[in-house]
Design a protein around this motif. Structure first.
Motif, PDB file in Angstrom:
ATOM      1  N   VAL A  89       0.840  -1.196   0.000  1.00  0.00           N
ATOM      2  CA  VAL A  89       0.000   0.000   0.000  1.00  0.00           C
ATOM      3  C   VAL A  89       0.876   1.247   0.000  1.00  0.00           C
ATOM      4  CG1 VAL A  89      -1.874   1.239   1.138  1.00  0.00           C
ATOM      5  CG2 VAL A  89      -1.727  -1.263   1.344  1.00  0.00           C
ATOM      6  N   LYS A  90       0.667   2.114  -1.011  1.00  0.00           N
ATOM      7  CA  LYS A  90       1.418   3.363  -1.093  1.00  0.00           C
ATOM      8  C   LYS A  90       0.702   4.447  -0.303  1.00  0.00           C
ATOM      9  CE  LYS A  90       3.100   2.213  -5.737  1.00  0.00           C
ATOM     10  NZ  LYS A  90       3.119   2.622  -7.168  1.00  0.00           N
ATOM     11  N   LYS A  91       1.482   5.399   0.170  1.00  0.00           N
ATOM     12  CA  LYS A  91       0.945   6.442   1.043  1.00  0.00           C
ATOM     13  C   LYS A  91      -0.112   7.312   0.348  1.00  0.00           C
ATOM     14  CE  LYS A  91       3.583   5.268   4.478  1.00  0.00           C
ATOM     15  NZ  LYS A  91       4.779   6.029   4.890  1.00  0.00           N
ATOM     16  N   ASP A  92      -0.016   7.455  -0.967  1.00  0.00           N
ATOM     17  CA  ASP A  92      -0.950   8.343  -1.664  1.00  0.00           C
ATOM     18  C   ASP A  92      -2.160   7.613  -2.246  1.00  0.00           C
ATOM     19  OD1 ASP A  92       0.421   6.940  -3.614  1.00  0.00           O
ATOM     20  OD2 ASP A  92       0.798   8.679  -4.897  1.00  0.00           O
ATOM     21  N   GLU A  93      -2.316   6.329  -1.946  1.00  0.00           N
ATOM     22  CA  GLU A  93      -3.429   5.577  -2.499  1.00  0.00           C
ATOM     23  C   GLU A  93      -4.705   5.778  -1.667  1.00  0.00           C
ATOM     24  OE1 GLU A  93      -1.816   1.847  -4.955  1.00  0.00           O
ATOM     25  OE2 GLU A  93      -1.556   1.607  -2.799  1.00  0.00           O
ATOM     26  N   SER A  94      -5.846   5.592  -2.343  1.00  0.00           N
ATOM     27  CA  SER A  94      -7.143   5.710  -1.668  1.00  0.00           C
ATOM     28  C   SER A  94      -7.469   4.393  -0.968  1.00  0.00           C
ATOM     29  CB  SER A  94      -8.240   6.058  -2.679  1.00  0.00           C
ATOM     30  OG  SER A  94      -8.283   5.102  -3.720  1.00  0.00           O
ATOM     31  N   ILE A  95      -7.850   4.490   0.309  1.00  0.00           N
ATOM     32  CA  ILE A  95      -8.036   3.315   1.157  1.00  0.00           C
ATOM     33  C   ILE A  95      -9.435   3.316   1.760  1.00  0.00           C
ATOM     34  CG2 ILE A  95      -7.190   2.095   3.212  1.00  0.00           C
ATOM     35  CD1 ILE A  95      -4.485   3.576   2.729  1.00  0.00           C
ATOM     36  N   LEU A  96     -10.087   2.169   1.735  1.00  0.00           N
ATOM     37  CA  LEU A  96     -11.364   1.974   2.406  1.00  0.00           C
ATOM     38  C   LEU A  96     -11.159   0.948   3.512  1.00  0.00           C
ATOM     39  CD1 LEU A  96     -14.487   2.164   2.714  1.00  0.00           C
ATOM     40  CD2 LEU A  96     -14.645   0.343   0.992  1.00  0.00           C
ATOM     41  N   ILE A  97     -11.575   1.289   4.731  1.00  0.00           N
ATOM     42  CA  ILE A  97     -11.476   0.366   5.858  1.00  0.00           C
ATOM     43  C   ILE A  97     -12.872  -0.111   6.229  1.00  0.00           C
ATOM     44  CG2 ILE A  97     -10.822   0.106   8.274  1.00  0.00           C
ATOM     45  CD1 ILE A  97      -8.513   1.987   7.784  1.00  0.00           C
ATOM     46  N   LEU A  98     -13.077  -1.419   6.181  1.00  0.00           N
ATOM     47  CA  LEU A  98     -14.370  -2.027   6.476  1.00  0.00           C
ATOM     48  C   LEU A  98     -14.486  -2.330   7.964  1.00  0.00           C
ATOM     49  CD1 LEU A  98     -14.439  -4.709   3.609  1.00  0.00           C
ATOM     50  CD2 LEU A  98     -15.320  -2.365   3.511  1.00  0.00           C
ATOM     51  N   GLY A  99     -15.631  -2.022   8.557  1.00  0.00           N
ATOM     52  CA  GLY A  99     -15.848  -2.332   9.961  1.00  0.00           C
ATOM     53  C   GLY A  99     -14.789  -1.712  10.843  1.00  0.00           C
ATOM     54  N   CYS A 100     -14.602  -0.420  10.709  1.00  0.00           N
ATOM     55  CA  CYS A 100     -13.491   0.272  11.374  1.00  0.00           C
ATOM     56  C   CYS A 100     -13.568   0.201  12.890  1.00  0.00           C
ATOM     57  CB  CYS A 100     -13.444   1.728  10.931  1.00  0.00           C
ATOM     58  SG  CYS A 100     -14.953   2.668  11.314  1.00  0.00           S
ATOM     59  N   GLY A 101     -14.786   0.166  13.450  1.00  0.00           N
ATOM     60  CA  GLY A 101     -14.929   0.148  14.895  1.00  0.00           C
ATOM     61  C   GLY A 101     -14.252   1.343  15.541  1.00  0.00           C
ATOM     62  N   ASN A 102     -13.847   1.163  16.802  1.00  0.00           N
ATOM     63  CA  ASN A 102     -13.139   2.231  17.503  1.00  0.00           C
ATOM     64  C   ASN A 102     -11.642   1.960  17.579  1.00  0.00           C
ATOM     65  OD1 ASN A 102     -13.014   0.201  19.399  1.00  0.00           O
ATOM     66  ND2 ASN A 102     -14.351   1.204  20.894  1.00  0.00           N
ATOM     67  N   SER A 103     -11.164   1.134  16.656  1.00  0.00           N
ATOM     68  CA  SER A 103      -9.743   0.800  16.585  1.00  0.00           C
ATOM     69  C   SER A 103      -8.898   2.042  16.329  1.00  0.00           C
ATOM     70  CB  SER A 103      -9.515  -0.208  15.455  1.00  0.00           C
ATOM     71  OG  SER A 103      -8.140  -0.348  15.155  1.00  0.00           O
ATOM     72  N   SER A 104      -7.678   2.004  16.807  1.00  0.00           N
ATOM     73  CA  SER A 104      -6.727   3.096  16.559  1.00  0.00           C
ATOM     74  C   SER A 104      -6.070   2.973  15.192  1.00  0.00           C
ATOM     75  CB  SER A 104      -5.651   3.101  17.644  1.00  0.00           C
ATOM     76  OG  SER A 104      -4.876   1.904  17.589  1.00  0.00           O
ATOM     77  N   MET A 105      -6.400   1.912  14.438  1.00  0.00           N
ATOM     78  CA  MET A 105      -5.697   1.627  13.187  1.00  0.00           C
ATOM     79  C   MET A 105      -5.772   2.780  12.192  1.00  0.00           C
ATOM     80  SD  MET A 105      -6.019  -1.640  10.611  1.00  0.00           S
ATOM     81  CE  MET A 105      -7.707  -1.286  10.112  1.00  0.00           C
ATOM     82  N   SER A 106      -6.957   3.335  11.975  1.00  0.00           N
ATOM     83  CA  SER A 106      -7.084   4.425  11.008  1.00  0.00           C
ATOM     84  C   SER A 106      -6.227   5.618  11.404  1.00  0.00           C
ATOM     85  CB  SER A 106      -8.549   4.853  10.885  1.00  0.00           C
ATOM     86  OG  SER A 106      -9.342   3.811  10.376  1.00  0.00           O
ATOM     87  N   GLY A 107      -6.281   5.975  12.679  1.00  0.00           N
ATOM     88  CA  GLY A 107      -5.472   7.085  13.161  1.00  0.00           C
ATOM     89  C   GLY A 107      -3.986   6.810  13.060  1.00  0.00           C
ATOM     90  N   ASP A 108      -3.595   5.582  13.368  1.00  0.00           N
ATOM     91  CA  ASP A 108      -2.176   5.204  13.276  1.00  0.00           C
ATOM     92  C   ASP A 108      -1.704   5.224  11.823  1.00  0.00           C
ATOM     93  OD1 ASP A 108      -2.092   4.864  15.998  1.00  0.00           O
ATOM     94  OD2 ASP A 108      -2.333   2.687  15.930  1.00  0.00           O
ATOM     95  N   MET A 109      -2.571   4.774  10.913  1.00  0.00           N
ATOM     96  CA  MET A 109      -2.204   4.812   9.496  1.00  0.00           C
ATOM     97  C   MET A 109      -2.076   6.253   9.014  1.00  0.00           C
ATOM     98  SD  MET A 109      -4.466   1.658   7.899  1.00  0.00           S
ATOM     99  CE  MET A 109      -3.920   2.026   6.226  1.00  0.00           C
ATOM    100  N   TYR A 110      -2.994   7.090   9.476  1.00  0.00           N
ATOM    101  CA  TYR A 110      -2.949   8.510   9.097  1.00  0.00           C
ATOM    102  C   TYR A 110      -1.637   9.130   9.586  1.00  0.00           C
ATOM    103  CZ  TYR A 110      -4.802  13.166   8.058  1.00  0.00           C
ATOM    104  OH  TYR A 110      -5.008  14.422   7.531  1.00  0.00           O
ATOM    105  N   SER A 111      -1.262   8.837  10.812  1.00  0.00           N
ATOM    106  CA  SER A 111      -0.009   9.363  11.366  1.00  0.00           C
ATOM    107  C   SER A 111       1.200   8.839  10.616  1.00  0.00           C
ATOM    108  CB  SER A 111       0.107   8.988  12.847  1.00  0.00           C
ATOM    109  OG  SER A 111      -0.924   9.587  13.611  1.00  0.00           O
ATOM    110  N   ALA A 112       1.059   7.633  10.034  1.00  0.00           N
ATOM    111  CA  ALA A 112       2.158   7.027   9.280  1.00  0.00           C
ATOM    112  C   ALA A 112       2.255   7.571   7.861  1.00  0.00           C
ATOM    113  CB  ALA A 112       2.001   5.514   9.244  1.00  0.00           C
ATOM    114  N   GLY A 113       1.305   8.432   7.469  1.00  0.00           N
ATOM    115  CA  GLY A 113       1.393   9.067   6.156  1.00  0.00           C
ATOM    116  C   GLY A 113       0.333   8.680   5.166  1.00  0.00           C
ATOM    117  N   TYR A 114      -0.586   7.775   5.557  1.00  0.00           N
ATOM    118  CA  TYR A 114      -1.703   7.407   4.675  1.00  0.00           C
ATOM    119  C   TYR A 114      -2.811   8.442   4.881  1.00  0.00           C
ATOM    120  CZ  TYR A 114       0.762   2.933   4.478  1.00  0.00           C
ATOM    121  OH  TYR A 114       1.709   1.953   4.306  1.00  0.00           O
ATOM    122  N   ARG A 115      -3.059   9.277   3.909  1.00  0.00           N
ATOM    123  CA  ARG A 115      -3.913  10.442   4.119  1.00  0.00           C
ATOM    124  C   ARG A 115      -5.253  10.404   3.384  1.00  0.00           C
ATOM    125  NH1 ARG A 115      -0.959  14.282   6.950  1.00  0.00           N
ATOM    126  NH2 ARG A 115       0.432  13.025   8.259  1.00  0.00           N
TER     127      ARG A 115
END
Length: 244
Positions: A44-70
């Motif tokens: 997965v490249k940092k500039d690619e469009s990403i869809l997260i299924l069943g995101c819940g209240n996981s920190s994953m989306s925020g952690d990915m955002y901090s890692a450069g996935y915008r």
């Protein structure tokens, strides 16, 4: 743990999740993003469009955002979850949140470079008793979800599935020619071995996976009476009770 339901079947009820998300701040199924970040970076490249299924209240989306996935779109069928998470990450341009059913994604065809799920499909299969044969109802649910995933992936896009399910069992769900993708898998360890499956849209199944699909279509034999299961150390017990 206060959020454990009385029965595993409740993991499939939106009412259970709505109530849970009213007070629970964060829970990461199968460990945190840092544990499989090294694998995701390969696909997965940092500039690619990403869809997260069943995101819940996981920190994953925020952690990915901090890692450069915008460019991250998040969906969950709990309105409480979406409201909470949208407010929590309101200062993150490019991060969006939508209430949605994985079986009916409200996006045009070929919308995303990457679609990612972590333990969402596992939760759907909470009531399955054997890894050898998924019930017709659950099989239909999974098929609808995977058909939508394939539809929404761009050519060359990747479906990333993070799960505790071993390849011997999980490939039985993913190896279908109609999804129009190839399958690779890796694993990572956080006290227990978890798996990351990478399905690439537009690539053919390997000879091995194509043979598996044919076998599943042709095989009418009864499942073995003895099934070897593995124990899972996750604190949520439904992961201990199914091996799909």
């Amino acid at each position: 743990m206060d959020y454990l339901p009385d029965d595993n079947s409740r993991y499939k009820d939106v009412e259970y999740w709505d109530e849970r998300y009213k007070t629970e701040q964060c829970y990461d199924w199968l460990g945190s993003f840092s544990n499989f970040k090294h694998l995701l970076e390969k696909y997965v490249k940092k500039d690619e469009s990403i869809l997260i299924l069943g995101c819940g209240n996981s920190s994953m989306s925020g952690d990915m955002y901090s890692a450069g996935y915008r460019s991250i779109t998040n969906i969950d069928y709990s309105s409480v979850c979406i409201g909470t998470m949208s407010a929590r990450y309101s200062d993150c341009p490019g991060m969006t949140w939508h209430q949605m059913d994985v079986r009916q994604l409200c996006f045009p065809d070929a919308s995303f470079d990457v679609i990612l799920e972590k333990a969402t499909l596992d939760a759907i299969m909470v009531e399955e008793k054997t890894p050898w044969e998924v019930s017709p109802k659950t099989a239909s649910f999974i098929h609808q979800a995977l058909t939508e995933v394939s539809r929404c992936l761009k050519p060359g896009g990747r479906f990333v599935s993070v799960t505790f399910a071993q390849p011997f069992f999980r490939k039985r769900l993913y190896a279908r020619t109609e999804y129009n993708w190839s399958i690779k898998h890796h694993s990572y360890v956080e006290g227990f071995e978890y798996f990351v499956y990478i399905m690439t849209k537009g690539e053919e199944l390997s000879l091995e996976d194509a043979a598996l699909e044919r076998k599943l279509l042709e095989d009418t034999k009864s499942p073995p009476t003895t099934i070897v299961t593995t124990q899972n150390e996750d604190t949520e017990d439904f992961l201990c009770n199914i091996d799909l």
